[in-house]
Enzyme design. Structure first.
Site, PDB file in Angstrom:
ATOM      1  CB  ILE A   9      -0.955   0.012   1.227  1.00  0.00           C
ATOM      2  CG1 ILE A   9      -1.961   1.162   1.154  1.00  0.00           C
ATOM      3  CG2 ILE A   9      -0.195   0.084   2.557  1.00  0.00           C
ATOM      4  CD1 ILE A   9      -2.988   1.039   0.114  1.00  0.00           C
ATOM      5  CB  SER A 126       7.742  -7.143 -13.869  1.00  0.00           C
ATOM      6  OG  SER A 126       8.717  -6.329 -14.481  1.00  0.00           O
ATOM      7  CD  GLU A 128      14.175  -6.231 -15.519  1.00  0.00           C
ATOM      8  OE1 GLU A 128      13.834  -5.217 -16.143  1.00  0.00           O
ATOM      9  OE2 GLU A 128      15.368  -6.586 -15.410  1.00  0.00           O
ATOM     10  CE1 TYR A 156      10.858  -6.614  -9.088  1.00  0.00           C
ATOM     11  CE2 TYR A 156      11.276  -6.581 -11.452  1.00  0.00           C
ATOM     12  CZ  TYR A 156      10.446  -6.322 -10.382  1.00  0.00           C
ATOM     13  OH  TYR A 156       9.197  -5.776 -10.600  1.00  0.00           O
ATOM     14  CE  LYS A 160       7.493  -8.174  -9.219  1.00  0.00           C
ATOM     15  NZ  LYS A 160       6.291  -8.016  -8.409  1.00  0.00           N
TER      16      LYS A 160
END
Ligand code: NAP
Ligand code: GDD
Length: 329
Positions: A9, A126, A128, A156, A160
């Protein structure tokens, strides 16, 4: 009244999504991790909203996730936007990135199954993940879409991919209404200051406020030749919500279909403050190069357009202008 839980959030997207859901008269439970200093800058304006509740929780701790769901078992929609989301940081803190960005998603999905939570789930996947799959023939105007193979190039992106596959597995294995949005880069006034776009516009803002002082410390960047498909974050959270309104859960690419280099971003951003030539103000510093780079991202969101009716509302030029104006004022 519908109820949504947003993990992440306090981040850029979490704050935009909360604004959107509150506007749609949802009850919103925002989950934020413990920090030693205030991490609620982006959601200050909604903290006193009577339909907004802030809960402390950490997605690396399954007990913490379970506690949240036990308290809010009547939730309709769950959005997992929490991540260690910085690609360069993921090379320096790969295990932490794995725990948050990869395993954190599993903690949420497994808790949904174990507690029998009847809610729709969104995973923040993503572009990515496409990594070095840019050997697409640019002359043929090809783009990355839902059928493009993932070839991740960073810890990362690998985390993901794991979370993405977990999201599709739980849909197929347990019948969870889980959708993944494969979002291309999206930016805006609330973007973290270490991502390249905001790093540039923040620097320009500080430099202009200094009276364009020629002795101002230079803007230090890494690779300026990478291409990114940049959109506006406010547009992209709308696509997340649209995905969860569909009867059947699916994965969607969300992007603009246009791509620009960092160098082009610099051109447009500096032009807004009257500088045609920024070469004396920027230094290329090896510290900001990555061990492996994603050279080219350009998406095709025709599926989202056709099924969700989604299109980006902001152009690249609108985005850069919005960010520069915000940081200069
Ligand atoms: P962001 O600004 O970095 O926000 C990430 C959020 O995750 C923050 O609220 C952060 O909390 C929270 N978080 C980190 N570790 C956590 C943990 N262990 N437990 C609970 N919360 C934790 O990222 P964003 O730009 O809003 O992106 C939202 C999501 O979309 C991320 O998953 C990102 O990887 C993904 N994504 C982003 C883009 C993009 O271009 N923005 C594109 C594709 C996908 P703190 O505020 O306390 O750090
Ligand atoms: N951050 C940063 N800082 N990037 C730089 C710099 C610099 O000083 N100089 C050049 N770059 C280049 C990076 O090498 C990369 O090619 C490009 O700018 C964009 O970097 P970021 O803005 O950090 O974004 P990203 O593309 O690596 O990752 C973002 O987009 C992903 C979606 O494709 C993040 O938001 C990820 O969380 C997201 O998944």
């Amino acid at each position: 009244m519908k109820k949504a839980i947003i993990f992440g959030i306090t981040g850029q997207d979490g704050s935009h999504l909360a604004d959107l859901l509150l506007e749609k008269e949802y009850e919103v439970v925002g989950v934020s991790r413990r920090a030693s200093t205030d991490n609620t800058q982006r959601i200050k304006h909604i903290l006193s909203n009577e339909n907004f509740y802030l809960m402390q929780g950490d997605i690396t701790d399954a007990y913490s996730v379970i506690n949240i769901f036990k308290k809010h078992s009547n939730v309709d929609e769950i959005y997992n936007l929490a991540a260690q989301s910085h690609v360069a940081v993921s090379f320096k803190q790969p295990a932490l990135t794995w725990d948050i960005t990869g395993k954190g998603c599993l903690n949420i999905l497994q808790s949904i199954v174990d507690l029998g939570i009847d809610a729709r789930f969104y995973q923040a996947s993503s572009s990515e993940m496409f990594g070095r799959n840019y050997d697409i023939d640019r002359s043929q105007n090809k783009f990355q879409n839902e059928d493009t193979k993932f070839m991740p190039q960073s810890p990362y992106a690998i985390a993901k991919c794991a979370a993405h596959y977990m999201t599709t597995l739980f849909r197929e294995a347990y019948g969870i209404h889980s959708s993944a949005g494969i979002l291309f880069n999206h930016e805006g006034e609330r973007r973290g200051e270490t991502f390249v776009t905001r790093k540039i516009t923040k620097w320009i803002g500080d430099w202009v406020k200094s009276g364009k002082d020629l002795n101002f410390p230079k803007l230090r960047l890494g690779n300026l030749e990478a291409f990114r498909d940049w959109g506006y974050a406010g547009d992209y959270v709308e696509a997340m919500w649209m995905m969860l309104q569909q009867d059947s859960p699916q994965d969607y690419v969300i992007c603009t279909g246009k791509t620009h280099t960092i160098r082009e971003f610099l051109d447009v951003a500096f032009l807004h403050v009257g500088m045609e030539d920024w070469s004396d103000l920027v230094v290329q510093d090896p510290e900001f190069y990555r061990p492996a780079e994603v050279d080219y991202l350009r998406g095709d969101c025709s599926k989202a357009n056709k099924i969700l009716g989604w299109t980006p509302k902001h152009s690249f030029e609108d985005l850069v202008k919005k960010m520069v104006e915000h940081d200069v004022s």
